[in-house]
Design a protein around this motif. Sequence first.
Motif, short mmCIF file in Angstrom:
data_model
loop_
_atom_site.label_atom_id
_atom_site.label_comp_id
_atom_site.label_asym_id
_atom_site.label_seq_id
_atom_site.Cartn_x
_atom_site.Cartn_y
_atom_site.Cartn_z
N UNK A 92 -0.66 -9.44 9.63
CA UNK A 92 -1.20 -9.28 8.28
C UNK A 92 -2.73 -9.15 8.30
N UNK A 93 -3.39 -9.94 9.11
CA UNK A 93 -4.85 -9.89 9.19
C UNK A 93 -5.32 -8.52 9.67
N UNK A 94 -4.69 -8.01 10.71
CA UNK A 94 -5.08 -6.71 11.26
C UNK A 94 -4.71 -5.60 10.28
N UNK A 95 -3.56 -5.72 9.62
CA UNK A 95 -3.14 -4.70 8.65
C UNK A 95 -4.12 -4.64 7.47
N UNK A 96 -4.55 -5.80 6.98
CA UNK A 96 -5.51 -5.82 5.87
C UNK A 96 -6.82 -5.18 6.31
N UNK B 191 3.24 5.39 -1.86
CA UNK B 191 4.15 6.14 -0.99
C UNK B 191 4.17 5.53 0.42
N UNK B 192 2.99 5.15 0.92
CA UNK B 192 2.93 4.51 2.24
C UNK B 192 3.67 3.17 2.22
N UNK B 193 3.59 2.45 1.11
CA UNK B 193 4.30 1.17 1.01
C UNK B 193 5.81 1.39 1.03
N UNK B 194 6.27 2.44 0.34
CA UNK B 194 7.71 2.69 0.30
C UNK B 194 8.25 3.14 1.66
N UNK C 49 7.37 -4.09 9.22
CA UNK C 49 7.54 -3.19 8.07
C UNK C 49 7.33 -3.90 6.75
N UNK C 50 7.82 -5.14 6.65
CA UNK C 50 7.64 -5.92 5.43
C UNK C 50 6.16 -6.24 5.20
N UNK C 51 5.46 -6.64 6.24
CA UNK C 51 4.04 -6.94 6.11
C UNK C 51 3.27 -5.69 5.70
N UNK C 52 3.58 -4.57 6.32
CA UNK C 52 2.88 -3.33 5.98
C UNK C 52 3.16 -2.92 4.53
#
Length: 130
Positions: free
Chosen positions: A5-9, A54-57, A89-92
């Motif tokens: 999550x930290x890296x994704x944010x 769209x990226x979230x979906x 995938x859920x975190x992203x």
Amino acid sequence: MREIRRVAVECVGRAVMFGSLAIGCVMVGFSFNPVSAFRSGAFLTLMMALVLMWKAMTAGTKAPRRTEIWLYLDEKSRPLDDPARRVFGTVMRDVYGIFARIALCVAVGFFLLSLVLMAFGLEAYVPPLG
């Protein structure tokens, strides 16, 4: 999961920052007419919000190895098995969703600000035909 999550944010936030910088440059280009500047900012920020949604979906369908986040994760934090990939995938999806909501709120704010400016008598710029 916290490391992912930290890296994704950080990665998604950096991408959104560069998009916001481009939107800000367009708005500065329209600075001769504040209504047009805020309308263009609202439209472009809305487009960014749509891309983020769209990226979230589609975040759950991407292979973690094909993402920028994979490059920044250390070896022990990388998702290797199937449950870890679902968590990735859920975190992203959550991170993209958070930034999409923020972008949507900013777009609505820009649009409302353009309406307030119009209420005070400013008009949108319409280029002459011909």
